[in-house]
Design an enzyme around this catalytic site. Sequence first.
Site, PDB file in Angstrom:
ATOM      1  N   ASP A 103       0.861  -1.189   0.000  1.00 21.67           N
ATOM      2  CA  ASP A 103       0.000   0.000   0.000  1.00 21.67           C
ATOM      3  C   ASP A 103       0.896   1.236   0.000  1.00 21.67           C
ATOM      4  OD1 ASP A 103      -1.780   2.043   0.444  1.00 21.67           O
ATOM      5  OD2 ASP A 103      -2.595   1.239   2.312  1.00 21.67           O
ATOM      6  N   ASP A 105       1.169   5.619  -0.731  1.00 29.54           N
ATOM      7  CA  ASP A 105       0.494   6.912  -0.879  1.00 29.54           C
ATOM      8  C   ASP A 105       1.477   7.956  -1.383  1.00 29.54           C
ATOM      9  OD1 ASP A 105      -1.774   5.733   0.171  1.00 29.54           O
ATOM     10  OD2 ASP A 105      -1.398   6.453   2.208  1.00 29.54           O
ATOM     11  N   SER A 119       3.086   0.792   3.331  1.00 36.69           N
ATOM     12  CA  SER A 119       2.988  -0.350   4.241  1.00 36.69           C
ATOM     13  C   SER A 119       3.071  -1.630   3.424  1.00 36.69           C
ATOM     14  CB  SER A 119       1.680  -0.313   5.047  1.00 36.69           C
ATOM     15  OG  SER A 119       0.553  -0.424   4.204  1.00 36.69           O
ATOM     16  N   ASP A 230     -13.417  -2.098   0.188  1.00 34.28           N
ATOM     17  CA  ASP A 230     -12.164  -2.037   0.948  1.00 34.28           C
ATOM     18  C   ASP A 230     -12.496  -1.723   2.399  1.00 34.28           C
ATOM     19  OD1 ASP A 230      -9.946  -0.707   2.334  1.00 34.28           O
ATOM     20  OD2 ASP A 230      -8.886  -0.761   0.430  1.00 34.28           O
ATOM     21  N   HIS A 232     -10.847  -0.987   5.988  1.00 37.52           N
ATOM     22  CA  HIS A 232      -9.692  -0.676   6.827  1.00 37.52           C
ATOM     23  C   HIS A 232     -10.075  -0.972   8.280  1.00 37.52           C
ATOM     24  CE1 HIS A 232      -7.903   1.106   3.331  1.00 37.52           C
ATOM     25  NE2 HIS A 232      -6.878   1.586   4.001  1.00 37.52           N
TER      26      HIS A 232
END
EC number: 3.4.23.49
Length: 317
Positions: A103, A105, A119, A230, A232
């Site tokens: 992941d 960003d 991550s 998704d 989280h």
Amino acid sequence: MRAKLLGIVLTTPIAISSFASTETLSFTPDNINADISLGTLSGKTKERVYLAEEGGRKVSQLDWKFNNAAIIKGAINWDLMPQISIGAAGWTTLGSRGGNMVDQDWMDSSNPGTWTDESRHPDTQLNYANEFDLNIKGWLLNEPNYRLGLMAGYQESRYSFTARGGSYIYSSEEGFRDDIGSFPNGERAIGYKQRFKMPYIGLTGSYRYEDFELGGTFKYSGWVESSDNDEHYDPGKRITYRSKVKDQNYYSVAVNAGYYVTPNAKVYVEGAWNRVTNKKGNTSLYDHNNNTSDYSKNGAGIENYNFITTAGLKYTF
């Protein structure tokens, strides 16, 4: 162009129905063949996040990778008449399979090409994946040793993942990649599901020489409708994201080679490559901690590609 192709898909059943009215359908044992095979599924699926207020640039991407998941695959085909066949096929994973998820960003708009947060989750599972396919084929050539035909059909596929534990490198408000740590082992981090629905058109054929046979199929769709979910699970950031994308492109190429061990039974191997290309779509989120929601147009992207290898038996009744 896509409207014309979609028209072909939608009018194919009408044309076949008209043709069938002039022919006699015969449901006899030698009109049916079935096959079953075992194999593996490998590939990668991607989810993306875009910011419309920053020109639609990509700010996040999650790559879910999976390798050599065991699958079982089957198909049945019925030759309604020499020129027309209908079929059903599908596959499913036989259990969960380990994978990997990354992941990333890109939160610094002044330096959009450099990631700010990342991550990694090596403890990732492909929980399940499956697909079904319903199709109809019209044979342009249909001889004992070779066949060539057009096809149209409808296909759906699903994927489910869970990422646990892992490590991270984040950037604080004052720094850059200065927050380094790990998540508790075994703790759920993110759960992700994808679903693809599509009508398609294609070309299929085979050629036989003595007891050897080669075959292939090409499929295309410009009308893929994909959706994802998704989750989280971080208690401090408990958020659900849902996205929908329409009119994506899909390409599939399958090649097989077989040998007839008896006049009615063939053993074969097959490889199939499939891809749904990325396209922007709409996304919504729900923050479970604050009980708030948001919606973004063209804020998401969904993509998938995979490769399937199988070995099996085909039998004509």
